[in-house]
Design a protein around this motif. Structure first.
Motif, PDB file in Angstrom:
ATOM      1  N   SER A  48      30.140 -18.303   2.554  1.00 48.55           N
ATOM      2  CA  SER A  48      30.461 -17.747   3.574  1.00 48.55           C
ATOM      3  C   SER A  48      29.822 -16.243   3.739  1.00 48.55           C
ATOM      4  CB  SER A  48      31.942 -17.762   3.858  1.00 48.55           C
ATOM      5  OG  SER A  48      32.529 -17.109   4.961  1.00 48.55           O
ATOM      6  N   LEU A  49      30.082 -15.604   2.830  1.00 51.74           N
ATOM      7  CA  LEU A  49      29.674 -14.052   2.743  1.00 51.74           C
ATOM      8  C   LEU A  49      28.174 -14.045   2.965  1.00 51.74           C
ATOM      9  CD1 LEU A  49      30.326 -11.135   1.972  1.00 51.74           C
ATOM     10  CD2 LEU A  49      29.980 -11.706  -0.436  1.00 51.74           C
ATOM     11  N   ASP A  50      27.327 -15.117   2.395  1.00 50.73           N
ATOM     12  CA  ASP A  50      25.853 -14.996   2.483  1.00 50.73           C
ATOM     13  C   ASP A  50      25.735 -15.171   4.041  1.00 50.73           C
ATOM     14  OD1 ASP A  50      23.533 -15.196   1.338  1.00 50.73           O
ATOM     15  OD2 ASP A  50      23.206 -17.308   2.046  1.00 50.73           O
ATOM     16  N   LYS A  51      26.354 -16.176   4.779  1.00 52.19           N
ATOM     17  CA  LYS A  51      26.003 -16.162   6.346  1.00 52.19           C
ATOM     18  C   LYS A  51      26.256 -14.824   6.841  1.00 52.19           C
ATOM     19  CE  LYS A  51      27.237 -21.134   6.321  1.00 52.19           C
ATOM     20  NZ  LYS A  51      28.091 -22.189   6.809  1.00 52.19           N
ATOM     21  N   SER A  52      27.399 -14.314   6.697  1.00 56.53           N
ATOM     22  CA  SER A  52      27.414 -12.925   7.311  1.00 56.53           C
ATOM     23  C   SER A  52      26.398 -11.957   6.769  1.00 56.53           C
ATOM     24  CB  SER A  52      28.990 -12.245   6.720  1.00 56.53           C
ATOM     25  OG  SER A  52      30.031 -13.082   7.247  1.00 56.53           O
ATOM     26  N   ILE A  53      26.009 -11.796   5.560  1.00 61.48           N
ATOM     27  CA  ILE A  53      24.779 -10.961   5.231  1.00 61.48           C
ATOM     28  C   ILE A  53      23.588 -11.354   6.168  1.00 61.48           C
ATOM     29  CG2 ILE A  53      23.355 -10.470   3.291  1.00 61.48           C
ATOM     30  CD1 ILE A  53      25.777 -10.348   1.353  1.00 61.48           C
ATOM     31  N   GLN A  55      23.263 -12.288   8.860  1.00 62.13           N
ATOM     32  CA  GLN A  55      23.373 -11.886  10.429  1.00 62.13           C
ATOM     33  C   GLN A  55      22.877 -10.464  10.469  1.00 62.13           C
ATOM     34  OE1 GLN A  55      27.617 -12.844  11.218  1.00 62.13           O
ATOM     35  NE2 GLN A  55      27.033 -14.558  11.998  1.00 62.13           N
ATOM     36  N   ILE A  56      23.268  -9.751   9.469  1.00 62.61           N
ATOM     37  CA  ILE A  56      22.712  -8.323   9.603  1.00 62.61           C
ATOM     38  C   ILE A  56      21.132  -8.150   9.971  1.00 62.61           C
ATOM     39  CG2 ILE A  56      22.102  -6.363   8.317  1.00 62.61           C
ATOM     40  CD1 ILE A  56      24.681  -6.936   6.741  1.00 62.61           C
ATOM     41  N   HIS A 115      22.629 -16.085  -2.507  1.00 64.32           N
ATOM     42  CA  HIS A 115      23.198 -14.762  -1.951  1.00 64.32           C
ATOM     43  C   HIS A 115      22.240 -13.732  -2.280  1.00 64.32           C
ATOM     44  CE1 HIS A 115      25.798 -11.238  -2.843  1.00 64.32           C
ATOM     45  NE2 HIS A 115      26.120 -11.673  -1.638  1.00 64.32           N
TER      46      HIS A 115
END
Length: 145
Positions: A48-53, A55-56, A115
């Motif tokens: 989930s964190l990877d998906k957010s990163i 998006q940057i 990640h």
């Protein structure tokens, strides 16, 4: 009557001993299941964190203050990868004989690798490609098509 009571007492002690062993086994199995769930949850959170990163990389018109925040996120991502890799290595070492957590650790290692790639990709896109004139010209030409 005493011999019967002694016999009953011995059977009871034996039964309670087995019950205690059963409880120990159940507790051990519960702990294995908890650990497996924690490893799966960690893997899920990392994905989930990877998906957010990722998006940057789609953010436009970044200011200097945004770049500072992104540098901090990248630094945290790199440090997290170091810590998570060390954690997995330690867990694999402990689990090497029985392989109880092999599937969960493999999934976590894959998530860590993805990640790490994402963090490095964000760093490259934001701080290298977006400051490269040739790349920016190519992007401009692509937009015009």
């Amino acid at each position: 009557m005493n011999s019967t009571l002694e016999h009953i007492g011995k059977e009871m002690i034996s039964s309670y001993s087995h019950l205690s062993e059963k409880e120990q086994i159940d507790n051990f199995l519960d702990e294995i299941n908890r650990t497996k769930k924690e490893l799966r949850d960690l893997t899920k959170a990392l994905k989930s964190l990877d998906k957010s990163i990722i998006q940057i990389t789609w953010l436009d018109n970044l200011q200097k203050k945004d770049e500072i925040i992104i540098k901090g996120i990248i630094a945290m991502g790199k440090e997290a990868n170091i810590q998570l890799t060390a954690f997995v290595e330690k867990q694999e070492e402990r689990d090497s004989k029985n392989g109880i957590f092999k599937k969960e650790l493999e999934a976590l290692k894959e998530a860590i690798n993805l990640h790490q790639e994402s963090v490095l990709e964000v760093e490259h896109i934001i701080f290298d490609l977006r400051k490269n004139d040739e790349f920016l010209d190519l992007c401009k030409m692509a937009d015009e098509l």
